[in-house]
Design a protein around this motif. Sequence first.
Motif, PDB file in Angstrom:
ATOM      1  N   HIS A  41       0.824  -1.206   0.000  1.00 19.66           N
ATOM      2  CA  HIS A  41       0.000   0.000   0.000  1.00 19.66           C
ATOM      3  C   HIS A  41       0.860   1.259   0.000  1.00 19.66           C
ATOM      4  CE1 HIS A  41      -4.008  -1.538   0.316  1.00 19.66           C
ATOM      5  NE2 HIS A  41      -3.767  -2.241   1.400  1.00 19.66           N
ATOM      6  N   GLY A  42       0.839   1.989  -1.103  1.00 22.29           N
ATOM      7  CA  GLY A  42       1.418   3.319  -1.135  1.00 22.29           C
ATOM      8  C   GLY A  42       2.917   3.407  -0.946  1.00 22.29           C
ATOM      9  N   TYR A  68      -2.609   5.037  -3.977  1.00 24.94           N
ATOM     10  CA  TYR A  68      -3.846   5.726  -3.626  1.00 24.94           C
ATOM     11  C   TYR A  68      -4.061   6.864  -4.627  1.00 24.94           C
ATOM     12  CZ  TYR A  68      -3.350   3.361   0.900  1.00 24.94           C
ATOM     13  OH  TYR A  68      -3.215   2.422   1.895  1.00 24.94           O
ATOM     14  N   TYR A 115      -3.609  12.074   4.888  1.00 26.05           N
ATOM     15  CA  TYR A 115      -4.020  10.805   5.475  1.00 26.05           C
ATOM     16  C   TYR A 115      -3.212   9.643   4.882  1.00 26.05           C
ATOM     17  CZ  TYR A 115      -8.056  13.185   7.530  1.00 26.05           C
ATOM     18  OH  TYR A 115      -8.869  14.033   8.251  1.00 26.05           O
ATOM     19  N   LYS A 116      -3.075   9.641   3.550  1.00 23.95           N
ATOM     20  CA  LYS A 116      -2.309   8.613   2.850  1.00 23.95           C
ATOM     21  C   LYS A 116      -1.508   9.274   1.726  1.00 23.95           C
ATOM     22  CE  LYS A 116      -5.457   4.702   3.677  1.00 23.95           C
ATOM     23  NZ  LYS A 116      -6.306   5.344   4.687  1.00 23.95           N
ATOM     24  N   ARG A 118      -0.765  10.106  -1.895  1.00 22.45           N
ATOM     25  CA  ARG A 118      -1.710  10.046  -3.008  1.00 22.45           C
ATOM     26  C   ARG A 118      -1.102  10.567  -4.310  1.00 22.45           C
ATOM     27  NH1 ARG A 118      -6.018  14.016  -1.590  1.00 22.45           N
ATOM     28  NH2 ARG A 118      -4.106  15.210  -1.289  1.00 22.45           N
TER      29      ARG A 118
END
Length: 220
Positions: A41-42, A68, A115-116, A118
Amino acid sequence: MGFVHLHVHSCYSLLDGSIKIPEMLRRAKDLGMGSIAITDHGSMYGVIEFYKEAKKLDIKPIIGCEVYVAPRGYRDKVASEDANPYHLVLLAENQEGYRNLLKLVSLAWLEGFYYKPRVDKQLLRKYARGLIALSACLAGEIPSLILHDNKEGAKQTALEYAEIFGKNNFFLELQDHGLPEQRKANTGLIEIAAICDLPLVATNDVHYLRREDSAVQDIL
């Protein structure tokens, strides 16, 4: 040609993956798999370890990331509109793709973090060469639109991604882990694939190695 896992989260998918890379590759070897991907993830924290360990075992490493995608611009940061980005799986097809993937992930952290980490579609257009994209899990943009009964929006989004990456480099991703939402999403994805003449790929959303490891994943 045997089955190849193209959607795999190692322990470098922080708090959302329990797989240690050496164990993952030994398991793949034991199962007779000649190739496997990493799509954390990311992030790409585990890529070098993954590549070196895979080469030791004569397994072809496929380097990727589940990025993301911001629903608007990757620099936009409004909680009500930008806090829930979509998922998209990217796989490096060649050296150019690897370098573009590094660039995307770096920009996601340095400029797009909210938050993440992107990216957005404008960045994807700029760094799409050499990358293969999969539409991802239920958190992907296309499955999300299908689940909200917006089939036309899902179709147009699929065509947009096909235009960004090239028709032969964008795949609609089917998953079946026994969830009713996945059955609905899969039905819509298959319909879109037929209408838009886009290829399909079946994956498992791998987060742990064995069934008995599910408790560890739940703890994370």
